[in-house]
Design a protein around this motif. Structure first.
Motif, PDB file in Angstrom:
ATOM      1  N   ALA A 318       0.809  -1.230   0.000  1.00 18.41           N
ATOM      2  CA  ALA A 318       0.000   0.000   0.000  1.00 18.41           C
ATOM      3  C   ALA A 318       0.842   1.282   0.000  1.00 18.41           C
ATOM      4  O   ALA A 318       0.533   2.242  -0.696  1.00 18.41           O
ATOM      5  N   GLU A 319       1.929   1.272   0.753  1.00 23.62           N
ATOM      6  CA  GLU A 319       2.747   2.481   0.861  1.00 23.62           C
ATOM      7  C   GLU A 319       3.486   2.804  -0.439  1.00 23.62           C
ATOM      8  O   GLU A 319       4.042   3.873  -0.588  1.00 23.62           O
ATOM      9  N   ARG A 320       3.515   1.836  -1.326  1.00 22.68           N
ATOM     10  CA  ARG A 320       4.240   2.045  -2.589  1.00 22.68           C
ATOM     11  C   ARG A 320       3.306   2.265  -3.775  1.00 22.68           C
ATOM     12  O   ARG A 320       3.742   2.278  -4.917  1.00 22.68           O
ATOM     13  N   VAL A 321       2.007   2.388  -3.490  1.00 22.30           N
ATOM     14  CA  VAL A 321       1.049   2.458  -4.604  1.00 22.30           C
ATOM     15  C   VAL A 321       0.549   3.883  -4.824  1.00 22.30           C
ATOM     16  O   VAL A 321       0.195   4.580  -3.888  1.00 22.30           O
ATOM     17  N   ILE A 322       0.537   4.282  -6.081  1.00 14.79           N
ATOM     18  CA  ILE A 322      -0.153   5.515  -6.464  1.00 14.79           C
ATOM     19  C   ILE A 322      -1.335   5.110  -7.329  1.00 14.79           C
ATOM     20  O   ILE A 322      -1.207   4.326  -8.258  1.00 14.79           O
ATOM     21  N   ASP A 323      -2.474   5.664  -6.991  1.00 13.67           N
ATOM     22  CA  ASP A 323      -3.724   5.257  -7.601  1.00 13.67           C
ATOM     23  C   ASP A 323      -4.303   6.471  -8.318  1.00 13.67           C
ATOM     24  O   ASP A 323      -4.499   7.511  -7.704  1.00 13.67           O
ATOM     25  N   PHE A 324      -4.492   6.392  -9.615  1.00 13.83           N
ATOM     26  CA  PHE A 324      -5.109   7.541 -10.301  1.00 13.83           C
ATOM     27  C   PHE A 324      -6.105   7.097 -11.359  1.00 13.83           C
ATOM     28  O   PHE A 324      -6.129   5.933 -11.764  1.00 13.83           O
ATOM     29  N   ASN A 325      -6.937   8.028 -11.756  1.00 14.60           N
ATOM     30  CA  ASN A 325      -7.951   7.757 -12.759  1.00 14.60           C
ATOM     31  C   ASN A 325      -7.824   8.714 -13.926  1.00 14.60           C
ATOM     32  O   ASN A 325      -7.525   9.901 -13.730  1.00 14.60           O
ATOM     33  N   VAL A 326      -8.080   8.204 -15.104  1.00 15.38           N
ATOM     34  CA  VAL A 326      -8.285   9.063 -16.271  1.00 15.38           C
ATOM     35  C   VAL A 326      -9.490   8.470 -17.005  1.00 15.38           C
ATOM     36  O   VAL A 326      -9.972   7.414 -16.620  1.00 15.38           O
ATOM     37  N   GLY A 327      -9.983   9.140 -18.017  1.00 18.91           N
ATOM     38  CA  GLY A 327     -11.071   8.528 -18.772  1.00 18.91           C
ATOM     39  C   GLY A 327     -10.601   7.213 -19.370  1.00 18.91           C
ATOM     40  O   GLY A 327      -9.434   7.082 -19.748  1.00 18.91           O
ATOM     41  N   VAL A 377       2.504  12.572 -11.073  1.00 21.36           N
ATOM     42  CA  VAL A 377       1.471  11.740 -11.697  1.00 21.36           C
ATOM     43  C   VAL A 377       0.140  12.490 -11.730  1.00 21.36           C
ATOM     44  O   VAL A 377      -0.614  12.417 -12.698  1.00 21.36           O
ATOM     45  N   ASN A 378      -0.126  13.245 -10.674  1.00 22.21           N
ATOM     46  CA  ASN A 378      -1.383  13.981 -10.652  1.00 22.21           C
ATOM     47  C   ASN A 378      -1.433  15.019 -11.770  1.00 22.21           C
ATOM     48  O   ASN A 378      -2.454  15.184 -12.438  1.00 22.21           O
ATOM     49  N   ALA A 379      -0.325  15.705 -11.983  1.00 23.85           N
ATOM     50  CA  ALA A 379      -0.293  16.704 -13.058  1.00 23.85           C
ATOM     51  C   ALA A 379      -0.598  16.017 -14.393  1.00 23.85           C
ATOM     52  O   ALA A 379      -1.380  16.525 -15.204  1.00 23.85           O
ATOM     53  N   LEU A 380      -0.012  14.851 -14.549  1.00 27.08           N
ATOM     54  CA  LEU A 380      -0.254  14.096 -15.779  1.00 27.08           C
ATOM     55  C   LEU A 380      -1.724  13.669 -15.879  1.00 27.08           C
ATOM     56  O   LEU A 380      -2.381  13.876 -16.899  1.00 27.08           O
ATOM     57  N   ALA A 381      -2.233  13.099 -14.792  1.00 25.41           N
ATOM     58  CA  ALA A 381      -3.622  12.625 -14.807  1.00 25.41           C
ATOM     59  C   ALA A 381      -4.577  13.779 -15.101  1.00 25.41           C
ATOM     60  O   ALA A 381      -5.544  13.633 -15.845  1.00 25.41           O
ATOM     61  N   MET A 382      -4.288  14.939 -14.520  1.00 27.24           N
ATOM     62  CA  MET A 382      -5.173  16.087 -14.746  1.00 27.24           C
ATOM     63  C   MET A 382      -5.201  16.487 -16.216  1.00 27.24           C
ATOM     64  O   MET A 382      -6.235  16.916 -16.732  1.00 27.24           O
ATOM     65  N   SER A 383      -4.063  16.340 -16.885  1.00 26.82           N
ATOM     66  CA  SER A 383      -4.062  16.707 -18.297  1.00 26.82           C
ATOM     67  C   SER A 383      -4.894  15.722 -19.114  1.00 26.82           C
ATOM     68  O   SER A 383      -5.227  15.986 -20.259  1.00 26.82           O
ATOM     69  N   PHE A 384      -5.270  14.589 -18.510  1.00 24.09           N
ATOM     70  CA  PHE A 384      -6.160  13.644 -19.180  1.00 24.09           C
ATOM     71  C   PHE A 384      -7.532  13.612 -18.493  1.00 24.09           C
ATOM     72  O   PHE A 384      -8.247  12.622 -18.562  1.00 24.09           O
ATOM     73  N   ALA A 400      -3.128  22.537  -7.855  1.00 27.01           N
ATOM     74  CA  ALA A 400      -2.829  22.783  -9.271  1.00 27.01           C
ATOM     75  C   ALA A 400      -3.683  23.929  -9.824  1.00 27.01           C
ATOM     76  O   ALA A 400      -3.235  24.700 -10.662  1.00 27.01           O
ATOM     77  N   TYR A 401      -4.916  24.025  -9.357  1.00 26.64           N
ATOM     78  CA  TYR A 401      -5.758  25.143  -9.801  1.00 26.64           C
ATOM     79  C   TYR A 401      -5.467  26.410  -9.023  1.00 26.64           C
ATOM     80  O   TYR A 401      -6.144  27.411  -9.183  1.00 26.64           O
ATOM     81  N   ASN A 402      -4.482  26.312  -8.122  1.00 22.04           N
ATOM     82  CA  ASN A 402      -4.163  27.448  -7.291  1.00 22.04           C
ATOM     83  C   ASN A 402      -5.387  27.893  -6.517  1.00 22.04           C
ATOM     84  O   ASN A 402      -5.659  29.075  -6.353  1.00 22.04           O
ATOM     85  N   ASP A 403      -6.163  26.920  -6.083  1.00 18.40           N
ATOM     86  CA  ASP A 403      -7.424  27.248  -5.451  1.00 18.40           C
ATOM     87  C   ASP A 403      -7.383  26.867  -3.971  1.00 18.40           C
ATOM     88  O   ASP A 403      -7.945  25.875  -3.543  1.00 18.40           O
ATOM     89  N   ALA A 404      -6.678  27.675  -3.227  1.00 19.22           N
ATOM     90  CA  ALA A 404      -6.545  27.405  -1.798  1.00 19.22           C
ATOM     91  C   ALA A 404      -7.908  27.480  -1.125  1.00 19.22           C
ATOM     92  O   ALA A 404      -8.200  26.738  -0.200  1.00 19.22           O
TER      93      ALA A 404
END
Ligand SMILES: Cc1cc2nc3c(=O)[nH]c(=O)nc-3n(C[C@H](O)[C@H](O)[C@H](O)COP(=O)(O)OP(=O)(O)OC[C@H]3O[C@@H](n4cnc5c(N)ncnc54)[C@H](O)[C@@H]3O)c2cc1C
Lengths: 433, 459
Positions: A318-327, A377-384, A400-404
């Protein structure tokens, strides 16, 4: 927690159901935390009494089916629900079951199979997962495209709230919009809102036929293209999962490359036709070998392999996993782009993609680099059109949206809800929202 | 701030033509599909999230409440204004922002009408499954806030199951996004789920991420007519047990068969106890087998007439009675009250006979329309609004029906919501502990009770 507190807990649940020596506790715990005791309550009233006691003494509590996350639990109490493991009712007319939360997920599936019924959600961890844990984590699994996310299967529950009150909601009606939807809101709350003590779940009759296809692809991009072709042709199997070579070898020792695992469940005629069509598409797309798995034993073994792998990703790794979604249709391009961060994914320690959901899990070489990688990875996922999952992912999206302000809004709302339910901060100390 | 000042400030925010504060405007948006009505200070039509944020900030500053509204077709009193409040009418925020068929997502503004989305999707061979019978008029925001269902929800699920993410304006004016474009984006708690069905009391929806699906390749429509309701409900149970999940299992009882026949003259037998419309969809290769199984099940349940549509025109013919049924009761009596309870499927026959018993005791005519697959029933209580004493009896019957549904292990509302109409019964279904949890949810989102006060529960 003092000895006296441990004694009071022993008084509540019985001497034999409390463990307080570190060596004996170890088998019930994961993580580095050091609770003073592990207790195994036998019924709802005992759980409520324990929670009330915890309120009096400012004791932290974490709950698990058979194993409890001990993070943040120093000096606190681990509740193991394994004694509350009964199937209380199976209602064939309404296709529901009432169970206790400590019932092992796989045991539940086995009992149902004997009665010709199915509880579709995949266990998070086949060896230790409980039905309560399944809903407390409440992820969408790789069958969600067809069978919908895990929350769909919860119709009601009894729960001991952080103040010791007992909450009961839900009924055997699929359609129910009375009051706020506490039923589905509790799914995925990871033990922070309360302790499930009884669950009312939805069941399905089994599909007429089940079969699987396993295709070996030397090239990862070609495997992705093959999956995209299915979607473009409107072929939606029950599961459409991709493993890179490192993980494929664990499922099929004979495999040489990337493995695409297809699960087909449904009516006989269409399932057979689809299997042929899919095999044809995979061959054309460059698969070196497509195997059809039709007999029950091979089918069961194959998917058990998948579930075990999923279990590893959720626990040991679990500590080594990054989980992301794209279409789903963006998977091929996203994985292509990912290689710029990871290098050749074929040689990477692990990659799993759930093709119909566009969900990817990346197994990193080491845990230390996770945060830094997640940002990339998140920056990449967001671009998709996607993002890294969970609240860390959500925070990254806001950043990333600079939306504090957005992040502050989400964080304060989550915190507010948690405080409303658990003003003393007793439950699930290791879970940060 | 005086009412006049409030109206001026509203006009500054959204422009004069997007505010209505005259008598006609107030009356037009003072009611919904119930018999209730009320009057607020103004109705405002925001055009953007920015507008909504400014409205919320003004409401906080000037101390008035906000009543979100879509098309106003809800059946629970969910949009009734009362006193120092402003109706926020979302019907002009109706853009389709994105339709991504490859990835099964549509992004829309909340004022978009369900039908208008369906029409766009259909051009691409897709659809959005939740289909309340009122879908030609209702907004997706309203559907979401009520967690609406519809005839094909038995197979495909309700609104809740098709909402992937949201952009909402919280009662303090902050904008947050919940969920995302897929199943796994929720941070921490599933905020999306608690917002679905929250009846405009927790946050203002400004953007919705919906799950869309390809249109099924094949569909079959069947009509089965029975002498008795019990036979129809036996059919429903047996179909489900056979592993077939029809998209639709709509039932009408004898009274409604007759009012529909009055309206259409389609040739339905007037002495029939119940009719079922059964629709299945899926792979073309699987249709025949399923139709055969269903026909066998109907036969076993002593069906007296079983038809399967062979052409599109025949499909329309089979649906005709169901389409006209609500309107058709108007020939019988001038008013009706459409109830909405659900019971477990196995309790369906008990609920039907119970409702007929209540009708007899209260001396009222009641027709029963049901989404039979999921036990969701809509008893139509017929009456004349001008006869006060009869209206009283209607309310008593309503209460009896709710109490019976709960007694049979059911719920007060399957798809129409609680609003003002049913909140007095809520404590019959929920314990004080559950009611306290509802309050915790409300207070977490809206501690000042700015949004739709008095709906669902009093705080
Ligand atoms: C003839 C008829 C048939 C019907 N059939 C069905 C049916 O088959 N199934 C079914 O489920 N319902 C049915 N309904 C009920 C009704 O149509 C639904 O409840 C519908 O979803 C309401 O949508 P609306 O746009 O009219 O919303 P409204 O009535 O305007 O509002 C409904 C609720 O949503 C809130 N709301 C609206 N927009 C927003 C927003 N942007 N942000 C926050 N809150 C918001 C309101 O405050 C209110 O609480 C029927 C009604 C009629 C009159």
């Amino acid at each position: 927690m003092s000895n006296e507190t441990v004694n009071r807990i022993k008084g509540l649940v019985g001497e034999g159901n409390v463990v307080d020596s570190p060596s004996a506790m170890a088998r019930y715990l994961k993580g580095q935390g050091r609770p003073l005791a592990v207790a195994m309550p036998g019924n709802t009233a005992e759980v409520a009494e324990i929670v009330k006691l915890a309120n009096e003494e400012g004791l932290k509590i974490a709950v698990g089916g058979r194993v409890v996350e001990s993070r943040g639990l120093d000096g606190g109490l681990a509740l193991v629900m394994s004694r509350m493991n009964q199937v209380l009712e199976i209602d064939h007319a309404n296709l529901t079951a009432t169970v206790q939360p400590g019932l092992a997920h796989t045991e539940f599936s086995r009992i149902l199979a004997e009665q010709n019924l199915v509880f579709p959600p995949e266990p998070n961890v086949p060896k230790t997962g409980s039905v309560g844990g399944c809903f407390a984590l409440g992820e969408a699994d790789s069958q969600a495209f067809q069978y919908m996310p895990v929350r769909t299967y919860l119709l009601g529950y009894e729960m001991v709230l952080p103040n010791g009150d007992i909450l009961e909601v839900g009924n055997k009606c699929i359609k129910n919009v009375s009051g706020y939807d506490l039923i589905h809101f509790a799914v995925g709350s990871r033990g922070t809102l309360g302790i499930f003590t009884r669950l009312l779940v939805k069941l399905l009759p089994p599909p007429a036929v089940k079969m699987a296809l396993v295709a070996d692809f030397a090239s990862l991009p070609k495997a992705c293209q093959a999956m995209a072709t299915l979607i473009r042709r409107r072929i939606f199997p029950t599961r459409l999962n991709l493993l890179n070579p490192a993980l494929a070898a664990g499922i099929d020792p004979g495999s040489k490359g990337n493995l695409v695992m297809v699960d087909l469940t449904g009516f006989k005629n269409s399932t057979e036709l689809l299997a042929e069509e899919i095999a044809g598409i995979f061959h054309l797309a460059g698969s070196s070998e497509v195997q059809a798995v039709k007999e029950a034993e091979g089918y069961a073994k194959l998917w058990q392999g998948w579930l075990d792998l999923r279990g590893e990703l959720n626990t040991t790794w679990a500590e080594r996993v990054i989980d992301f979604n794209v279409g789903p249709m963006k998977l091929a391009a996203a994985l292509q782009a990912l290689t710029e961060i990871t290098g050749d994914l074929g040689a990477y320690p692990g990659l799993v993609a759930e093709g119909l959901l566009g969900r990817v899990r990346l197994l990193l070489p080491a845990a230390g680099e996770r945060e830094e990688m997640a940002v990339k990875v998140n920056a990449l996922a967001m671009s998709f059109g996607g993002n890294v999952s969970g609240n860390f992912g959500s925070k990254l999206v806001c950043r990333a949206y600079n939306d504090a302000e957005m992040w502050e809004g989400i964080e304060s709302l989550l915190g507010q809800i948690r405080r409303q339910f658990d003003p003393k901060g007793i439950l699930a100390p290791g879970v940060s929202l | 701030m005086t009412e006049k000042d409030v109206v001026e400030r509203l006009e500054e925010i959204v422009g004069k033509k997007n505010v209505q504060a005259d008598k006609i405007g107030l009356t037009s948006y003072g009611y919904d599909a119930t018999l209730l009505s009320g009057v607020g200070m103004a109705t405002v039509f925001p055009l953007s999230t920015e507008h909504v944020v400014k409205l919320v900030k003004l409401a906080n500053e000037a101390g008035f409440t906000l009543i979100p509204r879509g098309a106003g077709t809800n059946l629970s009193g969910g949009t009734i204004p009362d006193g120092r409040c402003v109706t926020v009418n979302f019907s002009r925020m109706k853009k389709i922002l994105d339709i991504d068929t490859e990835n099964f997502v549509a992004v829309v503004e909340p004022g978009l009408v369900n039908f208008d989305l369906q029409a766009e999707l259909e051009k691409k061979g897709f659809y959005y499954p939740p289909d309340p019978a009122s879908y030609k008029a209702t907004t997706l925001g309203g559907n979401l806030a009520e967690c609406s269902g519809g005839p094909r929800c038995f197979k495909y699920g309700v609104t809740r199951d098709y909402i992937l993410g949201l952009e909402v304006v919280l009662p303090d004016g902050k904008v947050i996004q919940t969920g995302g474009r897929n199943f796994n984006s929720e941070p921490g708690y599933d905020l999306t789920r608690i917002l679905v069905g929250s009846e405009g009391t927790l946050a203002l929806l400004t953007k919705i991420f919906l799950r869309i699906l390809p249109l099924p390749a094949a569909k079959k429509t069947m009509l089965a007519i029975y002498n008795q309701v019990e036979d129809a409900s036996q059919t429903v149970s047996d179909i489900v047990a056979a592993g077939i999940v029809p998209t639709t299992l709509e039932m009408m009882d004898n009274l409604l068969i007759n009012t529909a026949e009055d309206a259409t003259g389609a040739g339905l037998p007037r002495d029939a106890g119940a009719l079922l419309i059964i629709e299945i969809d899926g792979h073309p290769e699987d249709m025949d087998e399923q139709v055969e199984t269903i026909a066998g099940i109907c036969k076993k349940a002593r069906v007296r007439e079983f038809k399967m549509a062979r052409t599109a025109a025949e499909v329309d013919q089979l649906w005709l009675a169901r389409r006209v049924v609500i309107g058709s009761v108007a020939r019988r009596r001038p008013s009706y009250s459409l109830q909405d309870i659900t019971v477990p499927r196995s309790m369906f026959p008990n609920m039907v006979s119970g409702i007929l018993q209540i009708a007899k005791e209260r001396n009222l005519e009641v027709g029963i329309l049901a989404h039979a697959g999921d036990g969701n029933m809509h008893p139509l209580v017929l009456f004349d609004q001008r006869i006060e004493e009869e209206v009283e009896r209607v309310h008593l019957a309503e209460k009896d029906i709710c109490a019976l549904a709960l007694e049979l292990g059911g719920t007060l509302s399957g798809e129409h919501g609680i609003g003002l109409l049913k909140k007095k019964y809520l404590t019959l279904e929920f314990s004080p502990v559950a009611m306290a949890c509802f309050a915790k949810i409300k207070n977490s989102f809206d501690p000042r009770h700015l949004l739709n006060p008095g709906k669902i529960m009093n705080l």
